[in-house]
Design an enzyme around this catalytic site. Structure first.
Site, short mmCIF file in Angstrom:
data_model
loop_
_atom_site.label_atom_id
_atom_site.label_comp_id
_atom_site.label_asym_id
_atom_site.label_seq_id
_atom_site.Cartn_x
_atom_site.Cartn_y
_atom_site.Cartn_z
CB CYS A 33 -0.92 0.00 1.23
SG CYS A 33 -1.98 1.44 1.32
CG ASN B 65 -0.85 -4.21 -4.33
OD1 ASN B 65 -0.08 -3.80 -5.18
ND2 ASN B 65 -1.60 -3.39 -3.62
CG HIS C 242 -2.39 -2.71 -9.06
ND1 HIS C 242 -3.31 -1.79 -8.62
CD2 HIS C 242 -1.52 -2.89 -8.04
CE1 HIS C 242 -3.00 -1.41 -7.39
NE2 HIS C 242 -1.92 -2.06 -7.01
CD GLU D 57 -7.15 0.74 -2.72
OE1 GLU D 57 -6.55 -0.12 -2.03
OE2 GLU D 57 -7.10 1.96 -2.50
CB CYS E 294 -5.05 3.37 -5.21
SG CYS E 294 -4.27 1.74 -5.09
N GLY E 295 -1.92 4.52 -4.01
CA GLY E 295 -0.53 4.72 -4.38
C GLY E 295 0.02 3.62 -5.27
N GLY F 46 -1.76 1.69 -7.05
CA GLY F 46 -2.53 1.78 -8.29
C GLY F 46 -1.99 2.86 -9.22
#
Length: 267
Positions: free
Chosen positions: A68, A150, A152, A201, A210-211, A213
């Site tokens: 995150c 994560n 994406h 998210e 969203c960083g 993202g």
């Protein structure tokens, strides 16, 4: 705390453990009966020598997240406020590995690691490609996919303000091609230095920013030659700044990290 409207409850666990089973996190995340947040971030003792602290990430539904960007920047701001870290640079132990942080002209900056386009890194059961096509009935959606620690997927759209963020976001997150769901970004390119972005998210829904993202969108678009090395990413909650020299290099994220309130929650 929040980073461009992406909001967090920060729990300091360096002095001792705090039990956070999924049901408790979800209760805390309730915006009517709890604190309300996109993610809960814990500050933990460092795992390895050389780091100032570690951190863990819990989504609003209680599930765990691997990275995150805005949450890590808020942890950095917390540590800087209490003078536990140096403004010119320090390291954090994130769920996916070491993260470097520092104060810079655009706010709190962190290195987010090297974008990984391998399908296995995203949990995607397809051969690697620059673009993947998903079909829902008569509708086809073309996406790029990348892991920032994560998973994406990024969809380029002509007008982000009217993009079907929730409808398409939910369908893609539930698609069995992803082993552990995904975050879904909708990006509109204004020019080589500027994009607009909305992100749906995993475990949260649409957030104001969203960083990871933002980094994913820049990585996917840069790979296609759509944006340059430095990109201002405009999200509903504010602007984040992403810098990526290209394949093989870490991607850098910077922006605001703000304190909102502090207190004690009685459960």
């Amino acid at each position: 705390m929040h980073g461009a409207g992406n909001d967090f409850a920060i729990v300091d666990r360096r002095a001792g453990p705090v039990d956070l089973p999924p049901a408790r996190v979800a209760r805390l995340a309730d915006r009517h009966r709890g604190i309300g947040f996109d993610q809960l971030i814990t500050i933990d003792p460092p795992r390895d020598p050389g780091a100032v602290a570690g951190y863990a990430i819990f989504n609003a539904d209680g599930s765990r997240a691997g990275q995150c960007g805005n949450g890590a920047r808020c942890v950095a701001a917390w540590l800087l406020r209490e003078e536990a870290a140096r403004a010119d640079g320090f390291s954090l132990d994130g769920p996916g590995g070491r993260v470097a942080a520092r104060i810079e002209g655009e706010g709190i900056g962190i290195d987010m690691g090297i974008p990984d386009f391998a399908p296995a890194a995203v949990g995607l059961s397809r051969p690697e490609a620059d673009r993947y096509v998903f079909r829902f009935g008569d509708e086809a959606v073309e996406v790029g996919a990348v892991s920032m620690g994560n998973p994406h997927v990024v969809i380029e759209v002509p007008e982000v303000a009217v993009a079907p963020v929730e409808r398409i976001g939910r369908v893609l997150q539930d698609d069995p091609a992803f082993s552990d769901s995904c975050n879904v970004g909708f990006a509109q390119v204004l020019d080589v230095d500027t994009i607009h972005l909305r992100v749906y998210e995993r475990g949260v829904g649409e957030t104001l920013a969203c960083g990871s993202g933002a980094c994913a969108a820049v990585a996917v678009l840069a790979r296609r030659g759509r944006v340059g090395e430095r990109v201002a990413v405009h999200l509903p909650g504010g602007v984040l700044h992403v810098r990526w020299p290209g394949p093989g290099y870490a991607i850098h994220l910077a922006g605001p990290a703000e304190f909102v309130f502090e207190g004690e929650f009685l459960t």
